[in-house]
Scaffold this motif. Structure first.
Motif, short mmCIF file in Angstrom:
data_model
loop_
_atom_site.label_atom_id
_atom_site.label_comp_id
_atom_site.label_asym_id
_atom_site.label_seq_id
_atom_site.Cartn_x
_atom_site.Cartn_y
_atom_site.Cartn_z
N MET A 1 0.83 -1.20 0.00
CA MET A 1 0.00 0.00 0.00
C MET A 1 0.87 1.25 0.00
SD MET A 1 -3.14 0.95 2.56
CE MET A 1 -3.91 -0.62 2.18
N SER A 2 2.09 1.16 0.49
CA SER A 2 2.94 2.33 0.56
C SER A 2 3.46 2.77 -0.80
CB SER A 2 4.13 2.04 1.48
OG SER A 2 3.66 1.71 2.76
N LEU A 3 3.29 1.96 -1.85
CA LEU A 3 3.71 2.36 -3.19
C LEU A 3 2.81 3.43 -3.78
CD1 LEU A 3 4.52 -1.03 -4.91
CD2 LEU A 3 6.12 0.65 -4.06
N ALA A 4 1.66 3.66 -3.17
CA ALA A 4 0.64 4.45 -3.84
C ALA A 4 1.00 5.90 -4.03
CB ALA A 4 -0.68 4.34 -3.06
N PHE A 5 2.01 6.41 -3.36
CA PHE A 5 2.27 7.84 -3.43
C PHE A 5 3.43 8.20 -4.33
CE2 PHE A 5 5.15 6.40 -0.25
CZ PHE A 5 6.26 7.17 -0.39
N ILE A 6 4.10 7.23 -4.96
CA ILE A 6 5.30 7.60 -5.70
C ILE A 6 5.29 7.11 -7.14
CG2 ILE A 6 7.25 8.08 -4.20
CD1 ILE A 6 7.44 5.28 -3.44
N LEU B 1 -1.99 0.16 -10.49
CA LEU B 1 -2.85 1.11 -9.79
C LEU B 1 -2.11 1.84 -8.69
CD1 LEU B 1 -6.07 -1.11 -9.51
CD2 LEU B 1 -5.76 0.88 -10.99
N ALA B 2 -1.18 1.16 -8.04
CA ALA B 2 -0.45 1.76 -6.92
C ALA B 2 0.37 2.96 -7.34
CB ALA B 2 0.46 0.71 -6.27
N MET B 3 0.79 3.02 -8.60
CA MET B 3 1.63 4.12 -9.04
C MET B 3 0.85 5.41 -9.27
SD MET B 3 4.59 2.44 -11.46
CE MET B 3 3.49 1.68 -12.63
N GLY B 4 -0.48 5.32 -9.24
CA GLY B 4 -1.28 6.53 -9.39
C GLY B 4 -1.27 7.12 -10.78
N LEU B 5 -0.92 6.32 -11.77
CA LEU B 5 -0.92 6.81 -13.15
C LEU B 5 -2.34 6.87 -13.70
CD1 LEU B 5 2.10 4.71 -14.45
CD2 LEU B 5 2.11 7.14 -13.86
N PRO B 6 -2.59 7.67 -14.73
CA PRO B 6 -3.94 7.72 -15.32
C PRO B 6 -4.40 6.34 -15.77
CG PRO B 6 -2.55 9.49 -16.17
CD PRO B 6 -1.64 8.59 -15.40
N VAL B 7 -5.63 5.99 -15.42
CA VAL B 7 -6.10 4.64 -15.70
C VAL B 7 -6.27 4.39 -17.19
CG1 VAL B 7 -7.17 4.24 -13.46
CG2 VAL B 7 -8.46 5.41 -15.25
N TRP B 8 -6.37 5.47 -18.01
CA TRP B 8 -6.50 5.25 -19.45
C TRP B 8 -5.25 4.61 -20.02
CZ3 TRP B 8 -2.62 7.63 -22.00
CH2 TRP B 8 -2.11 8.82 -21.47
N MET B 9 -4.13 4.69 -19.29
CA MET B 9 -2.90 4.05 -19.75
C MET B 9 -3.00 2.53 -19.71
SD MET B 9 -0.03 6.53 -18.00
CE MET B 9 1.32 5.63 -18.74
N LYS B 10 -3.92 2.01 -18.90
CA LYS B 10 -4.11 0.56 -18.80
C LYS B 10 -5.58 0.30 -18.51
CE LYS B 10 -1.70 -3.50 -17.03
NZ LYS B 10 -0.75 -4.04 -16.02
N PRO B 11 -6.42 0.30 -19.55
CA PRO B 11 -7.88 0.19 -19.34
C PRO B 11 -8.29 -1.07 -18.59
CG PRO B 11 -7.38 0.87 -21.59
CD PRO B 11 -6.07 0.50 -20.96
N GLN B 12 -7.53 -2.17 -18.74
CA GLN B 12 -7.93 -3.40 -18.06
C GLN B 12 -7.84 -3.26 -16.54
OE1 GLN B 12 -5.34 -3.00 -20.11
NE2 GLN B 12 -3.71 -4.52 -19.80
N ALA B 13 -6.96 -2.38 -16.07
CA ALA B 13 -6.88 -2.14 -14.63
C ALA B 13 -8.15 -1.45 -14.13
CB ALA B 13 -5.65 -1.29 -14.30
N GLN B 14 -8.60 -0.47 -14.86
CA GLN B 14 -9.84 0.22 -14.51
C GLN B 14 -11.03 -0.73 -14.55
OE1 GLN B 14 -10.65 2.89 -13.21
NE2 GLN B 14 -12.37 3.98 -14.14
N ARG B 15 -11.08 -1.58 -15.58
CA ARG B 15 -12.20 -2.51 -15.70
C ARG B 15 -12.22 -3.51 -14.55
NH1 ARG B 15 -10.77 -2.38 -21.31
NH2 ARG B 15 -9.58 -4.32 -21.05
#
Length: 528
Positions: free
Chosen positions: A1-6, A232-246
């Motif tokens: 969970m600590s990866l989420a901010f960087i 998801l933990a990297m906080g990148l825009p989800v459009w970069m990987k639509p399957q993650a959002q789905r």
């Protein structure tokens, strides 16, 4: 969970361990920055790549009983090592907090609305019953405090007395649903086997039958969501990987269906502290919603879905790979497996009923448990500094990230162990099932954590230590005990081979196996 901010960083050669630190007027100094070959980007690529690259960076550069810094685009973090510094950083909450980490995790991992994440960040009232003097946070917005109330109730002894028997029964039921007969059956993936056994057992133990009844595809949907966590933990825009959002959306929709059904069919309260509810599961889960009834609309349907998904993750995601490793490490050693089976047998009543309390007190089974978590967890315990302050001689500026890498601490020279009986040496990188065993004056074998405070850290430390750690221990012990009670199981792998730890989820807790483990299984002719 600590990866989420960087946004995370570098495959870099270590140039030097000796470098100067900037001095401060009060006599302290900032920790020195680990050298990098690209001055402007510094360690950015190591953290962007994450996983094994980041694990190697921490293992290669961490200073025993010291502090170092990693810098990159948008981040500057201090990594502490050694029990003295770790205790000072993690036990006392007055200088460090988790608001930013928690908010980013809720948003990036579990899709919480921005309004909820912002409110978590601005909750400066602390965890105690009385808010920190000078803060003006309404009771319904005291997120850390209210969450603490929930976990305290959910994992209190009276709740565990309700959950543990349910979990045990659920495990036996899941074993029966596998329809494994008395003839050997070959299977390709031991981790999948454990996941299919543990996930529904744990979910039903907390949320009752309703969660899986209204979401029959939750197990594969949740597995797909878990597979996307590193992205998801990297906080990148989800459009970069639509399957993650789905994948996440499917799980969030499942949480909404469950909560709607639970609200619709909840049974009348027998008492205000009712332990179990047929619609909601654990009574604490039903009561939790009332802690946030006055939040100015922040806790709407989307916020509750993200919170529920976070709890399903917390109750299952780490204990499943940890249970896999407990089983693998034991089954892969014939003599250890036989000894462990004998200990499981002594933990049963005369009627053949497993007693979880006896399992949890057994020295050998506890030592295997502790050694499994020492070797196969890779958490990043992360805090943010509230103000400029000192930890020993190190200056930690306001808003600095402070991190402890459990994998580093679990592989320190402290864990070099010599077997008192044989004189053989066991390195920190090897699995040694007796590492946590000692003998008393009468020669009786005991499980001991003496001297390991601040060194054994799979659950963290201090007020943010994992509140479910006691139940997680029961889960791991029961998973192993039930499997060997119901089945004969043999690995179909070369002698001495073991899968690598998959570091793609580095920082999130227990590691998965990187390779599949083929095995065969059959129902035991009789119980242990």
């Amino acid at each position: 969970m600590s990866l989420a901010f960087i946004l995370l960083i570098t495959a870099f050669p270590l140039l030097s361990r000796a470098f100067a630190s900037k001095s401060f007027p009060n006599g302290g100094s900032r920790p020195a920055i680990v050298p990098s070959t690209i001055p402007l980007l510094s360690h950015t690529w190591t953290f962007v790549l994450g996983g094994s690259k980041m694990a190697a960076a921490f293992l290669q550069t961490s200073m025993t009983d010291g502090a170092i810094r990693f810098k990159g685009i948008g981040f500057d973090m201090t990594v502490l090592s050694g029990p003295k510094l770790i205790r000072k950083a993690l036990i006392s909450p007055q200088d460090l907090h988790m608001n930013i980490i928690s908010a980013n995790a809720m948003g990036n991992l579990f899709g919480a609305p921005k309004a909820l994440c912002d409110a978590i960040i601005t909750d400066n009232s602390g965890n105690a019953a009385k808010p920190i003097p000078g803060t003006q946070v309404p009771l319904g917005r005291r997120f850390a405090r209210n969450q603490g109330i929930f976990f305290k109730e959910a994992f209190a002894k009276r709740s565990l007395d309700e959950i543990i028997p349910r979990f045990t029964r659920n495990l036996y039921d899941q074993c029966e649903l596998l329809h494994v007969g008395t003839d050997w059956v070959e299977m390709d993936n031991l981790f999948d086997f454990v996941h299919c056994l543990v996930f529904p057992s744990a979910v039903k133990s907390f949320f009752g039958d309703t969660m899986l009844q209204v979401n029959p595809n939750l197990l594969p949907d949740f597995r797909a969501f878990e597979d996307q966590l590193p992205f998801l933990a990297m906080g990148l825009p989800v459009w970069m990987k639509p399957q993650a959002q789905r994948a996440r959306t499917k799980c969030l929709d499942a949480m909404k269906r469950w909560r709607q059904e639970a609200t619709k069919t909840e049974e009348p309260l027998v008492s205000s502290d009712q332990l179990w509810d047929s619609a909601w599961g654990l009574g604490a889960i039903r009561r939790f919603r009332y802690l946030f009834k006055d939040t100015d609309g922040i806790f709407g349907e989307d916020a509750w879905a993200a919170t529920d998904l976070a709890y399903v993750w917390a109750f299952t995601s780490n204990v499943i790979p940890a249970s896999f490793w407990y089983l693998f490490e034991t089954v892969s050693r014939d003599s250890l497996l036989q000894s462990a089976k004998e200990q499981v047998s002594t933990s049963k009543t005369s009627a053949g009923i497993l007693q979880a309390g006896e399992l949890a007190k057994n020295p050998l089974l506890q030592s295997i448990y502790a050694e499994t978590l020492r070797l196969h967890t890779a958490s990043l315990l992360t805090r943010t500094s509230k103000r400029d302050h000192k930890i020993d001689s190190w200056i930690i500026p306001k808003d600095q990230y402070v991190m402890v890498a459990t994998q580093v601490e679990h592989r320190s020279p402290y864990w070099n162990t010599v077997d008192p009986e044989t004189g053989s040496r066991h390195s920190p990188y090897s699995f040694y099932p007796e590492r946590f065993l000692t003998k008393d004056e009468d020669g009786n074998v005991e499980f001991s954590m003496e001297g390991k405070q601040g060194r054994w850290l799979p659950y963290g430390m201090g007020e943010h230590m994992c509140p479910g750690r006691h139940f997680a221990k029961y889960e791991m012990l029961l998973v192993f005990a039930v499997i060997v009670d119901v089945f004969d199981i043999e690995l179909m792998t070369p002698t001495g081979w073991k899968p690598e730890d998959d570091m793609s989820r580095y920082g999130l807790g227990a590691t998965r196996p990187k390779q599949e483990v083929k095995f065969r299984i059959r129902q035991r002719a009789s119980s242990l």
